[in-house]
Motif scaffolding. Sequence first.
Motif, PDB file in Angstrom:
ATOM      1  N   LYS A 142       0.808  -1.058  -0.068  1.00 27.63           N
ATOM      2  CA  LYS A 142      -0.018  -0.081  -0.023  1.00 27.63           C
ATOM      3  C   LYS A 142       0.833   1.358   0.030  1.00 27.63           C
ATOM      4  N   PHE A 143       1.953   1.342   0.894  1.00 25.30           N
ATOM      5  CA  PHE A 143       2.996   2.453   0.687  1.00 25.30           C
ATOM      6  C   PHE A 143       3.471   2.394  -0.559  1.00 25.30           C
ATOM      7  N   TYR A 144       3.770   1.588  -1.326  1.00 28.01           N
ATOM      8  CA  TYR A 144       4.410   1.596  -2.564  1.00 28.01           C
ATOM      9  C   TYR A 144       3.291   2.302  -3.696  1.00 28.01           C
ATOM     10  N   VAL A 145       2.243   1.627  -3.626  1.00 26.88           N
ATOM     11  CA  VAL A 145       1.110   2.143  -4.409  1.00 26.88           C
ATOM     12  C   VAL A 145       0.992   3.663  -4.174  1.00 26.88           C
ATOM     13  N   LYS A 146       0.644   4.095  -2.993  1.00 30.20           N
ATOM     14  CA  LYS A 146       0.534   5.297  -2.456  1.00 30.20           C
ATOM     15  C   LYS A 146       1.567   6.424  -3.107  1.00 30.20           C
ATOM     16  N   THR A 147       2.858   5.857  -2.850  1.00 32.09           N
ATOM     17  CA  THR A 147       3.907   6.800  -3.135  1.00 32.09           C
ATOM     18  C   THR A 147       4.409   6.581  -4.734  1.00 32.09           C
ATOM     19  N   ASN A 148       3.496   5.869  -5.611  1.00 26.79           N
ATOM     20  CA  ASN A 148       3.930   5.502  -7.062  1.00 26.79           C
ATOM     21  C   ASN A 148       5.102   5.086  -7.267  1.00 26.79           C
ATOM     22  N   LEU A 149       5.496   3.974  -6.199  1.00 25.34           N
ATOM     23  CA  LEU A 149       6.960   3.394  -6.638  1.00 25.34           C
ATOM     24  C   LEU A 149       6.506   1.844  -6.830  1.00 25.34           C
ATOM     25  N   LEU A 150       5.453   1.473  -7.077  1.00 25.76           N
ATOM     26  CA  LEU A 150       5.130   0.140  -7.776  1.00 25.76           C
ATOM     27  C   LEU A 150       4.274   0.627  -9.015  1.00 25.76           C
ATOM     28  N   LYS A 151       5.202   0.077  -9.979  1.00 28.03           N
ATOM     29  CA  LYS A 151       4.670   0.511 -11.513  1.00 28.03           C
ATOM     30  C   LYS A 151       4.762  -0.786 -12.378  1.00 28.03           C
ATOM     31  N   ASN A 152       4.000  -0.708 -13.539  1.00 27.42           N
ATOM     32  CA  ASN A 152       4.168  -1.737 -14.461  1.00 27.42           C
ATOM     33  C   ASN A 152       5.450  -1.625 -15.114  1.00 27.42           C
ATOM     34  N   PRO A 192       3.520  -5.513 -12.183  1.00 31.07           N
ATOM     35  CA  PRO A 192       3.985  -4.567 -11.029  1.00 31.07           C
ATOM     36  C   PRO A 192       5.431  -4.723 -10.557  1.00 31.07           C
ATOM     37  N   VAL A 193       6.345  -3.811 -10.439  1.00 32.97           N
ATOM     38  CA  VAL A 193       7.660  -3.903 -10.120  1.00 32.97           C
ATOM     39  C   VAL A 193       7.983  -2.749  -9.285  1.00 32.97           C
ATOM     40  N   LEU A 194       8.919  -3.002  -8.166  1.00 30.84           N
ATOM     41  CA  LEU A 194       9.028  -1.986  -7.115  1.00 30.84           C
ATOM     42  C   LEU A 194      10.158  -0.697  -7.984  1.00 30.84           C
ATOM     43  N   VAL A 195       9.777   0.283  -7.681  1.00 32.10           N
ATOM     44  CA  VAL A 195      10.932   1.368  -8.353  1.00 32.10           C
ATOM     45  C   VAL A 195      11.775   1.725  -7.188  1.00 32.10           C
ATOM     46  N   ILE A 196      12.606   0.947  -6.871  1.00 27.95           N
ATOM     47  CA  ILE A 196      13.339   1.528  -5.520  1.00 27.95           C
ATOM     48  C   ILE A 196      14.955   1.198  -5.786  1.00 27.95           C
ATOM     49  N   GLY A 197      15.400   0.884  -7.015  1.00 31.58           N
ATOM     50  CA  GLY A 197      16.664   0.693  -7.579  1.00 31.58           C
ATOM     51  C   GLY A 197      17.509   1.841  -7.406  1.00 31.58           C
ATOM     52  N   GLY A 198      16.836   3.078  -7.832  1.00 34.16           N
ATOM     53  CA  GLY A 198      17.473   4.618  -7.916  1.00 34.16           C
ATOM     54  C   GLY A 198      17.664   4.758  -6.294  1.00 34.16           C
ATOM     55  N   ILE A 199      16.720   4.465  -5.514  1.00 27.02           N
ATOM     56  CA  ILE A 199      17.014   4.906  -3.886  1.00 27.02           C
ATOM     57  C   ILE A 199      18.052   4.149  -3.572  1.00 27.02           C
ATOM     58  N   ILE A 200      18.209   2.672  -3.919  1.00 30.01           N
ATOM     59  CA  ILE A 200      19.403   1.763  -3.356  1.00 30.01           C
ATOM     60  C   ILE A 200      20.784   2.453  -3.652  1.00 30.01           C
ATOM     61  N   TYR A 201      20.644   2.745  -5.146  1.00 28.69           N
ATOM     62  CA  TYR A 201      22.158   3.297  -5.699  1.00 28.69           C
ATOM     63  C   TYR A 201      22.493   4.677  -5.013  1.00 28.69           C
ATOM     64  N   SER A 202      21.490   5.592  -4.945  1.00 31.43           N
ATOM     65  CA  SER A 202      21.672   7.018  -4.496  1.00 31.43           C
ATOM     66  C   SER A 202      22.322   6.965  -2.993  1.00 31.43           C
ATOM     67  N   ILE A 203      21.457   6.157  -2.165  1.00 28.89           N
ATOM     68  CA  ILE A 203      21.748   6.284  -0.625  1.00 28.89           C
ATOM     69  C   ILE A 203      23.069   5.496  -0.508  1.00 28.89           C
ATOM     70  N   SER A 204      23.362   4.404  -1.140  1.00 31.18           N
ATOM     71  CA  SER A 204      24.521   3.581  -0.853  1.00 31.18           C
ATOM     72  C   SER A 204      25.690   4.415  -1.515  1.00 31.18           C
ATOM     73  N   LEU A 262      15.311   0.480 -11.781  1.00 33.01           N
ATOM     74  CA  LEU A 262      16.077   1.736 -11.415  1.00 33.01           C
ATOM     75  C   LEU A 262      14.978   2.880 -11.154  1.00 33.01           C
ATOM     76  N   GLY A 263      14.214   2.895 -12.089  1.00 32.36           N
ATOM     77  CA  GLY A 263      13.204   4.205 -12.304  1.00 32.36           C
ATOM     78  C   GLY A 263      14.071   5.479 -12.759  1.00 32.36           C
ATOM     79  N   ASP A 264      13.547   6.498 -13.134  1.00 31.32           N
ATOM     80  CA  ASP A 264      14.241   7.958 -13.407  1.00 31.32           C
ATOM     81  C   ASP A 264      15.445   8.098 -12.526  1.00 31.32           C
ATOM     82  N   THR A 265      15.022   7.656 -11.106  1.00 32.16           N
ATOM     83  CA  THR A 265      16.247   8.191 -10.147  1.00 32.16           C
ATOM     84  C   THR A 265      17.491   7.396 -10.416  1.00 32.16           C
ATOM     85  N   GLY A 266      17.386   6.079 -10.423  1.00 33.90           N
ATOM     86  CA  GLY A 266      18.478   5.377 -10.600  1.00 33.90           C
ATOM     87  C   GLY A 266      19.173   5.662 -11.936  1.00 33.90           C
TER      88      GLY A 266
END
Length: 245
Positions: A3-13, A19-31, A181-185
């Motif tokens: 629900k969190f990922y859907v609300k934040t639009n970080l779960l996309k087709n 449906p895939v989690l768009v969190i790769g960019g967050i992982i790379y950036s923070i690391s 990755l999304g745009d962020t990654g």
Amino acid sequence: MNKFYVKTNLLKNNYRGEPVLVIGGIIYSISLLFYWLFLFFISPITGLDRLIFLVVIIASVSLLDDMIGSKEQQGFKGHFNSLLSGSLTTGGLKAIVALAAVLLVLLEDDFFNLLINTGIILLSTNFFNLLDLRPGRSIKYFILVSSLILFIYPKLYIYYLPVYFISIFYLPYEMKASVMLGDTGANVLGAVLAYGLLQTSFSLRLIFVIILLLLNLLSEKYSFTEYIAANHFLKWFDDLGRLNK
């Protein structure tokens, strides 16, 4: 959690409609930021503070684009046309903020270096975003191009090796289409590659900015995915390691 990922639009087709989690960019950036901040405080390296600033700004505005952006307008042409019609897209905002950040980073450059270096960062950032339409594609091309640069300028390992290390753990999940990755990654990878390039010779930077400009212009008329699919070597490289092709 979903629900969190859907609300934040970080779960996309993804490209297969799954449906895939768009969190790769967050992982790379923070690391990357943790690593470079640690390195900066124990042994300050000239220019590392500017790279940290650049990645923070680009990652932040790109994450905003991932979360609330629309894909109706894409590429420089689409966002520029929207701006001319009086509509500021999140992609347009990202371009404006990125340009401002780049100009601050390159404040001490003379005119010609400022022109070329700004072009390299902005065009590389956008190019990797354009590439990121299949699992692992942006990361593999980052590794390929940065390895060639390292062969000539091995001292640039400080910028590129952390990306390789993170990719060892992250890439298998992206190749299975579990995350993306999304745009962020993609934008961060492009910015990091470009920042390393700024430390190279004028002639090499000139070659790269011309290539990047041509690739960005071609993307307005042609599909990289279709071109890759039609080329045997590029298709092999693109599929390398990918499951469920």
